[in-house]
Design a protein around this motif. Structure first.
Motif, short mmCIF file in Angstrom:
data_model
loop_
_atom_site.label_atom_id
_atom_site.label_comp_id
_atom_site.label_asym_id
_atom_site.label_seq_id
_atom_site.Cartn_x
_atom_site.Cartn_y
_atom_site.Cartn_z
N SER A 12 0.83 -1.23 0.00
CA SER A 12 0.00 0.00 0.00
C SER A 12 0.86 1.27 0.00
CB SER A 12 -0.90 0.00 1.25
OG SER A 12 -0.05 -0.02 2.40
N LYS A 43 1.89 3.49 -3.72
CA LYS A 43 1.18 4.63 -4.35
C LYS A 43 1.57 5.94 -3.67
CE LYS A 43 -3.06 4.14 -1.57
NZ LYS A 43 -2.57 3.04 -0.69
N THR A 44 1.85 5.87 -2.35
CA THR A 44 2.23 7.09 -1.64
C THR A 44 3.58 7.60 -2.13
OG1 THR A 44 1.12 6.08 0.26
CG2 THR A 44 2.39 8.07 0.69
N ARG A 64 4.96 7.02 -5.08
CA ARG A 64 4.82 7.51 -6.48
C ARG A 64 4.11 8.87 -6.49
NH1 ARG A 64 4.34 1.91 -8.65
NH2 ARG A 64 6.27 1.64 -9.86
N THR A 65 3.07 9.00 -5.66
CA THR A 65 2.32 10.27 -5.65
C THR A 65 3.22 11.41 -5.17
OG1 THR A 65 0.35 8.98 -5.14
CG2 THR A 65 0.20 11.36 -4.81
N ASN A 69 -4.88 4.16 3.96
CA ASN A 69 -5.53 4.61 2.71
C ASN A 69 -6.31 5.90 2.93
OD1 ASN A 69 -4.46 2.50 1.26
ND2 ASN A 69 -6.13 1.12 1.79
#
Ligand code: HEM
Length: 579
Positions: free
Chosen positions: A364, A367-368, A370-371, A439
């Protein structure tokens, strides 16, 4: 115990303590609490750049040689050197950091005027966030991670408490005294700067001694750590200079033309160097992508470290020298080029190599991370626009505030949250307390940051009350996000790794009433069987721990329409082969 790519290291060490020597040979300098890392072997192999097949062969040889002789596991101690730094950072940012910032933002929105805020308060908030939130997190992580990536012990560990104590007292004195005009106590402002200076020097000494004591081969990330330490020492020197200026002139506000470029020197110098060092060393494994392009990463190192001092000095004189102004307009392109080169070098947006696609683990945090790099791109775009928006104009100031927020919240805070959510459970050998809360943090932080960065730009273009209102509400999304993250991480840090009671209630045969959690917990190698029979949720450790504790084999096979007899037979075959 049969070893496969999903075998969890701590379970293997538990069952075959003789394997610990092999893991230590491959740089497993005790991470993961008292029982070892809660990581699948295939991931460990990639993260430590070890050939998986050779590693498994050596593990099997150790087991065969061990021949099942009961070997005493050496007492694995959990290293908590990072904990008080990270916990204090969370307390500081949730008080004088984001919460105070959100309140100021709402006040500005009500007043429809950015100049309505007492700027010394903003600088106190800024200092609390730079050294209190970001600084303490980086110090805590570095004291834990650097000895491990350099395969050595942390040097002068006895100085860590002094380092921690001095920075906290210094920070608290600064935050209180810079914004509250109590002239009798102003000498304490000097004390605060002095204490912060000693703390940073101690931290630099500990880290550099640890790096230079390592016999490990020098990696491309090493120089980033060392450059980061140099920029931290320069920043704390400038900070002392700014405080002496305040004290000598009996004022509370550091001139903007000094404070604003100082903020960027600290961020682009110290903070970027440490983040880039950790990214270069770990992202390829965390995101299962190819190793970095060293040439591109090296270009970033030299261009960024050459640009930052020019950027700082040029901004000091931009308000009174056209040459300096021109330099500020040019240097931002070099900085942007350095950041683009790093994104290209790190392969952050490239496809996964799929090397670890069969490995069951929480991803999980990916994505953090990459963002965060998407926000770095937003930062870069605003950075190259700013010098062309009328020197010291309102619109330039608004864009400047958006730039600060995109880089401090969008990139840096997002990166801290992404890495903490991966690293701290790894440090402890457990799972993150709640993936749901992780999330939620991700969604709320991105919402708040998006609203802030773009509404503040719109306020710069057209001072519509609507844009102010959106901006004024944005801070509370971020307070909620960081509050939830703080709670989630605090709970994780307070979780001790349970020591399994050996063979208590050991399963000898799986029946239709056996709970699926107990089967995998006692026989981790049966996880593959569950996956082969289509129980894909079992890939998720949280689902295993929650649903798995209530679902019996009968319930699970009914839900997934699986032939229970065939399934039971395969499981018991596997288990009996272990007896
Ligand atoms: C997440 C929620 C945050 C909120 C609501 C917030 C709010 C604010 C506000 C209202 C200002 C003054 C207006 C402006 O300059 O734009 C400000 C300035 C500042 N903030 Fe924050 N902030 C937050 C996070 C952070 C973080 C994470 C950092 C650093 C790591 C930070 C560092 C600063 C600095 C250094 C300034 C002064 C900038 C300058 O004057 O050049 N802030 N913040």
């Amino acid at each position: 115990m049969e070893i496969n790519r999903n075998t969890i290291i701590k379970d293997l060490i538990e069952t075959h303590p003789e394997t610990l020597a092999v893991f230590k040979k491959y740089n497993l300098v005790i991470a993961g609490g008292v029982r070892g890392p809660n990581e699948p072997i295939a991931f460990f192999a990639k993260a430590h750049e070890v050939n998986y097949d050779i590693l498994v062969q050596e593990l099997n040889e150790a087991i065969a040689k061990g021949g099942g002789e009961p070997v005493e596991i050496p007492a694995l101690e959990e290293d908590k050197v990072y904990e008080r730094f990270v916990k204090t950072a969370i307390i500081l940012t949730l008080t004088v950091g984001v919460t105070f910032g959100a309140a100021v933002l709402s006040y500005v929105a009500v007043k429809l005027d950015f100049n309505s805020i007492y700027y010394a308060l903003i600088q106190a908030h800024g200092h609390a966030q730079l050294f209190g939130w970001v600084g303490l997190c980086i110090m805590g992580f570095a004291l834990y991670i650097i000895p491990r990536v350099k395969n050595t012990e942390l040097k002068h560990r006895n100085l860590v408490s002094t380092c921690y104590g001095f920075i906290i007292v210094g920070l608290v004195l600064r935050i209180i005294l810079q914004s509250t005009p109590i002239s009798a106590l102003r000498f304490l402002l000097l004390t605060s700067a002095f204490l912060e200076m000693i703390s940073v020097c101690l931290f630099a000494f500990i880290i550099l001694r640890t790096i230079f004591a390592s016999k490990e081969k020098v990696g491309i990330f090493d120089k980033f750590f060392q450059a980061g330490i140099i920029w931290l020492l320069i920043s704390i020197g400038i900070n002392c200079g700014m405080i002496i200026y305040l004290y000598k002139h009996g004022t509370y506000e550091i001139p903007k033309f000094v404070f604003s470029p100082f903020v960027h020197l600290y961020l682009f110098g110290f903070v970027f160097m440490f983040i880039f060092a950790i990214n270069v060393r770990t992202v390829f494994a965390f995101l299962d992508i190819k190793p970095v392009r060293e040439k591109a990463v090296n270009i970033t190192f030299w261009v960024l470290n050459a640009s930052v001092p020019i950027y700082f000095v040029a901004h000091l004189f931009a308000h009174r020298s056209t040459v300096a102004l021109r330099v500020t307009q040019g240097i931002v392109f070099l900085i942007a080029f350095a950041l683009i080169s790093f994104i290209y070098g790190l392969r952050i947006f490239e496809r996964s190599t799929k090397e670890l696609q069969d490995v069951v683990m929480d991803r999980s945090y990916a994505k953090t991370i990459r963002t965060a790099y998407l926000w770095l791109i937003v930062t870069m775009v605003i950075l190259v626009i700013i010098p062309f928006l009328g020197q010291d104009s309102d619109i330039q100031r608004r864009f400047h505030g958006s730039l600060n927020h995109a880089v401090t919240v969008g990139f840096i805070t997002m990166m801290i949250i992404g890495y903490a959510s991966k690293m701290i459970p790894t440090f402890k050998g457990i799972d993150m307390y709640s993936l749901k809360l992780s999330n939620l943090t991700f969604i709320l932080l991105n919402t708040g940051c998006f609203l802030r960065v773009f509404s503040q730009i719109l306020v710069g273009i057209n001072e519509k009350p609507l844009f102010y209102a959106v901006m004024g509400s944005s801070g509370w999304f971020e307070v909620a996000a960081i509050g939830i993250f703080g709670y989630n991480l605090w709970k994780t840090m307070n979780t001790t790794q349970e020591v399994k009671s050996p063979v208590a209630g050991r399963l000898t045969e799986v029946t239709k009433d056996t709970k699926v959690f107990d089967i995998v917990e006692q026989y981790p190698e049966t996880l593959q069987i569950f996956l082969d029979f289509g129980f894909s949720q079992m890939a998720n450790p949280v689902m295993r721990k929650t649903m798995g504790r209530v679902a019996s084999v009968e319930m699970a096979t009914k839900m997934h329409n699986v032939d229970i007899e065939k399934f039971l037979h395969t499981l018991n075959d596997k288990i009996s082969s272990k007896k």
